[in-house]
Write a protein that holds these residues in place. Structure first.
Motif, PDB file in Angstrom:
ATOM      1  N   ASN A 172       0.863  -1.175   0.000  1.00 16.95           N
ATOM      2  CA  ASN A 172       0.000   0.000   0.000  1.00 16.95           C
ATOM      3  C   ASN A 172       0.903   1.229   0.000  1.00 16.95           C
ATOM      4  O   ASN A 172       1.632   1.472   0.952  1.00 16.95           O
ATOM      5  N   VAL A 173       0.869   1.987  -1.085  1.00 16.64           N
ATOM      6  CA  VAL A 173       1.794   3.113  -1.246  1.00 16.64           C
ATOM      7  C   VAL A 173       1.606   4.142  -0.133  1.00 16.64           C
ATOM      8  O   VAL A 173       2.565   4.712   0.376  1.00 16.64           O
ATOM      9  N   SER A 174       0.367   4.368   0.263  1.00 18.49           N
ATOM     10  CA  SER A 174       0.099   5.355   1.306  1.00 18.49           C
ATOM     11  C   SER A 174       0.697   4.911   2.642  1.00 18.49           C
ATOM     12  O   SER A 174       1.338   5.700   3.345  1.00 18.49           O
ATOM     13  N   VAL A 175       0.496   3.643   2.985  1.00 18.96           N
ATOM     14  CA  VAL A 175       1.077   3.119   4.226  1.00 18.96           C
ATOM     15  C   VAL A 175       2.601   3.138   4.140  1.00 18.96           C
ATOM     16  O   VAL A 175       3.289   3.450   5.119  1.00 18.96           O
ATOM     17  N   ALA A 176       3.141   2.833   2.967  1.00 22.22           N
ATOM     18  CA  ALA A 176       4.593   2.825   2.792  1.00 22.22           C
ATOM     19  C   ALA A 176       5.189   4.197   3.076  1.00 22.22           C
ATOM     20  O   ALA A 176       6.290   4.301   3.630  1.00 22.22           O
ATOM     21  N   ARG A 177       4.480   5.260   2.717  1.00 26.62           N
ATOM     22  CA  ARG A 177       4.992   6.603   2.990  1.00 26.62           C
ATOM     23  C   ARG A 177       5.071   6.853   4.498  1.00 26.62           C
ATOM     24  O   ARG A 177       6.052   7.401   5.006  1.00 26.62           O
ATOM     25  N   ALA A 178       4.015   6.457   5.217  1.00 30.26           N
ATOM     26  CA  ALA A 178       4.022   6.636   6.668  1.00 30.26           C
ATOM     27  C   ALA A 178       5.094   5.771   7.317  1.00 30.26           C
ATOM     28  O   ALA A 178       5.809   6.205   8.234  1.00 30.26           O
ATOM     29  N   ARG A 179       5.233   4.545   6.832  1.00 30.84           N
ATOM     30  CA  ARG A 179       6.248   3.644   7.386  1.00 30.84           C
ATOM     31  C   ARG A 179       7.649   4.191   7.139  1.00 30.84           C
ATOM     32  O   ARG A 179       8.514   4.144   8.025  1.00 30.84           O
ATOM     33  N   SER A 180       7.871   4.722   5.948  1.00 32.96           N
ATOM     34  CA  SER A 180       9.183   5.284   5.622  1.00 32.96           C
ATOM     35  C   SER A 180       9.511   6.469   6.513  1.00 32.96           C
ATOM     36  O   SER A 180      10.671   6.678   6.890  1.00 32.96           O
ATOM     37  N   ARG A 181       8.490   7.262   6.850  1.00 34.57           N
ATOM     38  CA  ARG A 181       8.735   8.401   7.738  1.00 34.57           C
ATOM     39  C   ARG A 181       9.228   7.914   9.102  1.00 34.57           C
ATOM     40  O   ARG A 181      10.134   8.498   9.694  1.00 34.57           O
TER      41      ARG A 181
END
Length: 275
Positions: A172-181
């Motif tokens: 999930n690209v959106s979750v990946a952004r939060a995880r990367s943060r």
């Protein structure tokens, strides 16, 4: 802090390998490791919810875990359980399996979380005897024996219990952004609202989607990454109090509670094992 038995990290003569021995009633919270884990239950039994389903392991069983596999662990009864565990860096596992003529394996996955295999148990005990116990007893390790034992272990693992990891689900690209943060700065005090804004979701959507995708809610995942960062800083020689602040903990006591909850060991014990 109330004693629940003992978990001890030991020095290991092999680069890319960490060793743990334990006899404890401690119930480990859901977490994951960056490494492969292979161990032997010495006494008692354990119940865990692994990434490969709920399992139980008892004395003489071999237990395994893959990198990133979210799992927990609790004793089967009030007597607790004892085990020996080795954690292997993924690059070491891949390279060693390739040397053992399993070169087709790139993204490796251990196929069974619990198994009864006396030969595998013997191979693991051999690694401990030459690479771990010798160091713990201040005896100079025999590097040749260490390498032979490591190759013997993974020759057997590669033949019977390792396979190419199947492609994972499309992230999930959106979750990946939060995880990367979180991954980029686990010490940050980011709020759920800030993470949700990063993902382009509501707070509830992110909370639900993150837990489904990662296996842990954002706060638990960040705590795990903070512990990982603290471990890295401690291994480099940073004083415990400074490592706690640098990793985002309120103080050293906060870091200690997180270490014990996730790893079963204190930061001081970890420092003694890796320095």
């Amino acid at each position: 802090m109330k004693s629940r038995g003992r978990v001890q990290m030991l020095r290991c003569a092999l680069d890319g390998v960490e060793a743990t021995v334990a006899h404890t009633t401690h119930a480990f919270a859901r977490h994951s490791h960056d490494c492969f884990g292979i161990g032997v239950v010495i006494a008692g039994g354990q119940r865990s919810a692994s990434g490969r389903g709920p399992v139980e392991a008892r004395a003489t069983d071999v237990i395994t875990v893959n990198p990133g596999e979210v799992h927990d662990g609790s004793p089967l009864d009030e007597r607790g359980r004892a085990w020996r565990m080795l954690y292997f860096a993924p690059s070491l596992v891949t390279a060693t399996l390739a040397e053992c003529a399993h070169s087709a394996l790139r993204e490796v996955e251990l196929t069974r979380p619990v198994l009864n295999d006396p030969k595998l148990s013997m191979c693991l005990t051999r690694v401990f005897s030459v690479a771990v116990h010798a160091i713990d007893e201040d005896v100079t390790p025999d590097n040749l024996a260490c390498e032979e034992a490591l190759l013997g272990l993974f020759a057997h693992v590669g033949r019977h219990y390792a396979t190419s990891a199947p492609p994972g689900p499309v992230p999930n690209v959106s979750v990946a952004r939060a995880r990367s943060r979180i991954d980029d700065d686990p010490a940050s005090a980011s709020t759920l609202a800030e993470l949700a804004a990063e993902a382009g979701m509501s707070r509830f959507q992110l909370l639900r989607s993150f837990a489904h995708e990662v296996g842990l809610p954002p706060h638990a995942y960040r705590m795990q990454r903070r512990v990982a960062l603290a471990r890295h800083l401690i291994a480099r020689g940073m004083p415990l109090v400074d490592a706690a602040v640098s990793a985002g903990f309120a103080d050293q006591s906060h870091m200690t509670r997180a270490f014990v909850r996730l790893l079963g060991v204190t930061p001081a014990s970890y420092a003694a094992a890796v320095r």
